[in-house]
Enzyme design. Sequence first.
Site, mmCIF file in Angstrom:
data_model
loop_
_atom_site.group_PDB
_atom_site.id
_atom_site.type_symbol
_atom_site.label_atom_id
_atom_site.label_comp_id
_atom_site.label_asym_id
_atom_site.label_seq_id
_atom_site.Cartn_x
_atom_site.Cartn_y
_atom_site.Cartn_z
ATOM 1 N N ARG A 194 0.863 -1.194 0.000
ATOM 2 C CA ARG A 194 0.000 0.000 0.000
ATOM 3 C C ARG A 194 0.890 1.231 0.000
ATOM 4 O O ARG A 194 1.706 1.414 0.897
ATOM 5 C CB ARG A 194 -0.938 0.019 1.211
ATOM 6 C CG ARG A 194 -2.136 0.998 0.998
ATOM 7 C CD ARG A 194 -2.961 1.236 2.258
ATOM 8 N NE ARG A 194 -2.168 1.902 3.243
ATOM 9 C CZ ARG A 194 -2.106 1.553 4.532
ATOM 10 N NH1 ARG A 194 -2.832 0.568 4.993
ATOM 11 N NH2 ARG A 194 -1.325 2.205 5.368
ATOM 12 N N GLU A 219 4.705 7.156 2.281
ATOM 13 C CA GLU A 219 5.571 5.981 2.391
ATOM 14 C C GLU A 219 5.008 4.854 1.556
ATOM 15 O O GLU A 219 3.850 4.871 1.140
ATOM 16 C CB GLU A 219 5.665 5.516 3.853
ATOM 17 C CG GLU A 219 4.313 5.102 4.414
ATOM 18 C CD GLU A 219 4.386 4.118 5.561
ATOM 19 O OE1 GLU A 219 5.461 3.551 5.811
ATOM 20 O OE2 GLU A 219 3.348 3.898 6.200
ATOM 21 N N ASN A 261 4.348 0.868 1.902
ATOM 22 C CA ASN A 261 4.294 -0.256 2.848
ATOM 23 C C ASN A 261 4.387 -1.569 2.091
ATOM 24 O O ASN A 261 3.588 -1.825 1.192
ATOM 25 C CB ASN A 261 2.983 -0.220 3.633
ATOM 26 C CG ASN A 261 2.899 1.000 4.538
ATOM 27 O OD1 ASN A 261 3.611 1.084 5.523
ATOM 28 N ND2 ASN A 261 2.048 1.950 4.183
ATOM 29 N N SER A 274 -2.399 -2.759 6.296
ATOM 30 C CA SER A 274 -3.678 -2.990 6.944
ATOM 31 C C SER A 274 -4.849 -2.562 6.065
ATOM 32 O O SER A 274 -4.706 -1.739 5.169
ATOM 33 C CB SER A 274 -3.729 -2.263 8.282
ATOM 34 O OG SER A 274 -3.447 -0.906 8.075
ATOM 35 N N LYS A 313 12.003 3.077 5.356
ATOM 36 C CA LYS A 313 12.062 4.519 5.087
ATOM 37 C C LYS A 313 13.433 4.935 4.567
ATOM 38 O O LYS A 313 13.552 5.856 3.769
ATOM 39 C CB LYS A 313 11.672 5.285 6.339
ATOM 40 C CG LYS A 313 10.149 5.392 6.416
ATOM 41 C CD LYS A 313 9.548 5.082 7.715
ATOM 42 C CE LYS A 313 8.053 4.945 7.581
ATOM 43 N NZ LYS A 313 7.523 3.726 8.181
ATOM 44 N N LYS A 372 11.865 10.546 10.854
ATOM 45 C CA LYS A 372 11.280 9.199 10.883
ATOM 46 C C LYS A 372 12.307 8.116 11.168
ATOM 47 O O LYS A 372 13.311 8.018 10.479
ATOM 48 C CB LYS A 372 10.657 8.890 9.521
ATOM 49 C CG LYS A 372 9.514 9.780 9.123
ATOM 50 C CD LYS A 372 8.886 9.226 7.861
ATOM 51 C CE LYS A 372 7.644 9.982 7.500
ATOM 52 N NZ LYS A 372 6.966 9.361 6.341
ATOM 53 N N GLU A 393 7.283 0.840 11.643
ATOM 54 C CA GLU A 393 5.978 0.766 10.991
ATOM 55 C C GLU A 393 4.880 0.759 12.048
ATOM 56 O O GLU A 393 5.126 0.427 13.188
ATOM 57 C CB GLU A 393 5.870 -0.532 10.179
ATOM 58 C CG GLU A 393 6.864 -0.667 9.042
ATOM 59 C CD GLU A 393 6.663 0.373 7.965
ATOM 60 O OE1 GLU A 393 5.523 0.835 7.775
ATOM 61 O OE2 GLU A 393 7.654 0.757 7.324
ATOM 62 N N GLY A 394 3.692 1.122 11.602
ATOM 63 C CA GLY A 394 2.532 0.950 12.467
ATOM 64 C C GLY A 394 2.036 2.230 13.117
ATOM 65 O O GLY A 394 1.058 2.213 13.858
ATOM 66 N N ARG A 449 -7.662 7.344 4.841
ATOM 67 C CA ARG A 449 -7.662 7.441 6.301
ATOM 68 C C ARG A 449 -7.688 8.906 6.665
ATOM 69 O O ARG A 449 -6.955 9.708 6.083
ATOM 70 C CB ARG A 449 -6.433 6.743 6.892
ATOM 71 C CG ARG A 449 -6.548 5.214 6.833
ATOM 72 C CD ARG A 449 -5.279 4.536 7.244
ATOM 73 N NE ARG A 449 -4.178 5.009 6.419
ATOM 74 C CZ ARG A 449 -2.891 4.900 6.765
ATOM 75 N NH1 ARG A 449 -2.558 4.362 7.922
ATOM 76 N NH2 ARG A 449 -1.958 5.345 5.954
HETATM 77 P P1 ADP Z 1 4.257 4.314 9.519
HETATM 78 O O1 ADP Z 1 5.026 3.314 8.732
HETATM 79 O O2 ADP Z 1 4.469 4.212 10.986
HETATM 80 O O3 ADP Z 1 2.815 4.351 9.124
HETATM 81 P P2 ADP Z 1 4.415 6.890 8.183
HETATM 82 O O4 ADP Z 1 5.562 7.339 7.357
HETATM 83 O O5 ADP Z 1 3.203 6.514 7.426
HETATM 84 O O6 ADP Z 1 4.921 5.717 9.127
HETATM 85 O O7 ADP Z 1 4.062 8.017 9.222
HETATM 86 C C1 ADP Z 1 2.971 7.891 10.116
HETATM 87 C C2 ADP Z 1 2.005 9.049 9.943
HETATM 88 O O8 ADP Z 1 2.699 10.294 10.139
HETATM 89 C C3 ADP Z 1 1.379 9.144 8.558
HETATM 90 O O9 ADP Z 1 0.229 8.350 8.456
HETATM 91 C C4 ADP Z 1 1.063 10.631 8.473
HETATM 92 O O10 ADP Z 1 -0.149 10.913 9.131
HETATM 93 C C5 ADP Z 1 2.197 11.267 9.258
HETATM 94 N N1 ADP Z 1 3.283 11.677 8.342
HETATM 95 C C6 ADP Z 1 4.295 10.907 7.902
HETATM 96 N N2 ADP Z 1 5.103 11.581 7.067
HETATM 97 C C7 ADP Z 1 4.580 12.808 6.958
HETATM 98 C C8 ADP Z 1 4.960 13.995 6.231
HETATM 99 N N3 ADP Z 1 6.047 14.008 5.462
HETATM 100 N N4 ADP Z 1 4.185 15.093 6.366
HETATM 101 C C9 ADP Z 1 3.090 15.069 7.164
HETATM 102 N N5 ADP Z 1 2.688 14.008 7.872
HETATM 103 C C10 ADP Z 1 3.418 12.877 7.778
HETATM 104 MG MG MG Z 2 4.293 2.118 7.144
HETATM 105 MG MG MG Z 3 2.046 4.876 7.318
#
Ligand code: ADP
Ligand code: MG
Ligand code: MG
Length: 478
Positions: free
Chosen positions: A132, A148, A150, A155, A313, A367, A371-372, A454
């Site tokens: 995803r 990102e 995945n 999920s 990442k 970051k 994950e999660g 979401r």
């Molecule tokens: P994970 O793998 O834990 O889901 P993400 O990279 O998706 O990690 O980051 C988790 C959440 O943080 C995302 O669902 C989003 O809401 C927020 N986020 C991540 N990167 C950004 C960004 N560059 N700008 C704004 N919000 C972000």
């Molecule tokens: Mg992720």
């Molecule tokens: Mg995410």
Amino acid sequence: MESEKPMFQVENFDDEFVQKLVYDALVWCSLHGLVVGDKAYQKSGTVPGVGMTHAPIALLPTPFPESFFKQACEVAPLFNELVDRVSLDAKFIQDSLSRTKKADIFTSRLLDIHSKMLESNKKEDIRLGLHRSDYMLDEETKSLLQIEMNTISCSFPGFGRLVTELHQSLLRSHGDHLGLDSERVPKNTSTSQFADAMAKAWLEYNNPRAVVMVVVQPDERNMYDQHWLSSVLREKHNIVTIRKSLAQVEKEGSVQEDGTLIVDGQAVSVVYYRSGYTPRDYPSELEWDARLLIEQSSAVKCPSIAYHLAGTKKIQQELAKPGVLERFMDNKDDVTKLRKCFAGLWSLDDPEIIKKAIEKPELFVMKPQREGGGNNIYGDDVRENLLRFQKEGEEENAAYILMQRIFPKVSNVFLVREGVYHKDQAISELGIYGAYLRNKEKVIINEQSGYLMRTKVSSSDEGGVAAGFAVLDSIYLN
Ligand code: ADP
Ligand code: MG
Ligand code: MG
């Protein structure tokens, strides 16, 4: 392309009407299995049918420009292909993560398994990716930017379809009053597409007696999303699914001389991970042994260790460097399309960007390789951490990447949790599912496979439905 006037003025709805919608939505969720375990019930994460509550949802679909939806769908097969190509370049994976490895024990353990597979010259002929790719629409630049990719345990392929159908149903009943057309909510076949991909992988493996194994967390309140896939596998494809935790795999599993993975006396053709993506899934050495055992077997792993690592990442950040995509994708147009989705991504050994981030931390997200949801660092904490790394000259910074912070449009929405609705200012993240299946040189599936929106209150930095930040949503094309 984008109309500036809001589609539906949430402000204009009276409470009585919204209550009616909420009531209909809750009945629909209960009747159609859009449910999760209720944390008030101790057994709700282990015993199906005990302690269920509706999944957290947005009451109405969130407006999303059609052009950007199309763009996100169009790049899905390209991202699938990219993951596959990257996974084949073991040196790129090991080199890119070499500094991270020293700073992050979890990544290090995954890399150890990857190295072991290289040493034993393990070949993965059948390659199944159920990914995803997540995006936010940056309001400032009006561009669709990838959050990102995945590659493990994505999920809600089960609920993506369901929440779409819930919204379509509500609009069919109340669309006139709302001034909305259910046809503008795009069809979503996430569940059947993921299940079909697993079934095709099972066919390629070619052992009619073999089962699909879902690797699960021992206590999983999001089990129904997973059961939806198992249900389609059983009813449409006549394939049996078993559910095992990594600890159970360690206890009950073995690999036969011909490579067959046997768990609890049954041959396993496809291993579908809905666990194993966070350090919490490996409380002891037993779980790591299980992960290695599965990797050493001939079962189709979704994902293989290489696919898993390709979704980190750090790799995302390395791919965004100039000239790197070109190493993996032959077609120039494809490279352009992919790069268009890339936000600013930097490694923490870049002094210029560190200086900028210390000055304006609100424009960045820091970051780790996790994950999660719930792991990122924002705002003043970004500055503090960067200053600490500078002062202490730590290697620890290699555990993180820096990313441009994306600012999506904020709008008023109704979020429904535990039977109650709240009107709130919210932002949304669009996830596009992608399925990829290849046997040796034959690409059997490479397609976009549904979507999931979401939506979360804009005051929360983090996403994640299971983590409690966001709700499930669909889109209304405008
Ligand atoms: P994970 O793998 O834990 O889901 P993400 O990279 O998706 O990690 O980051 C988790 C959440 O943080 C995302 O669902 C989003 O809401 C927020 N986020 C991540 N990167 C950004 C960004 N560059 N700008 C704004 N919000 C972000
Ligand atoms: Mg992720
Ligand atoms: Mg995410």
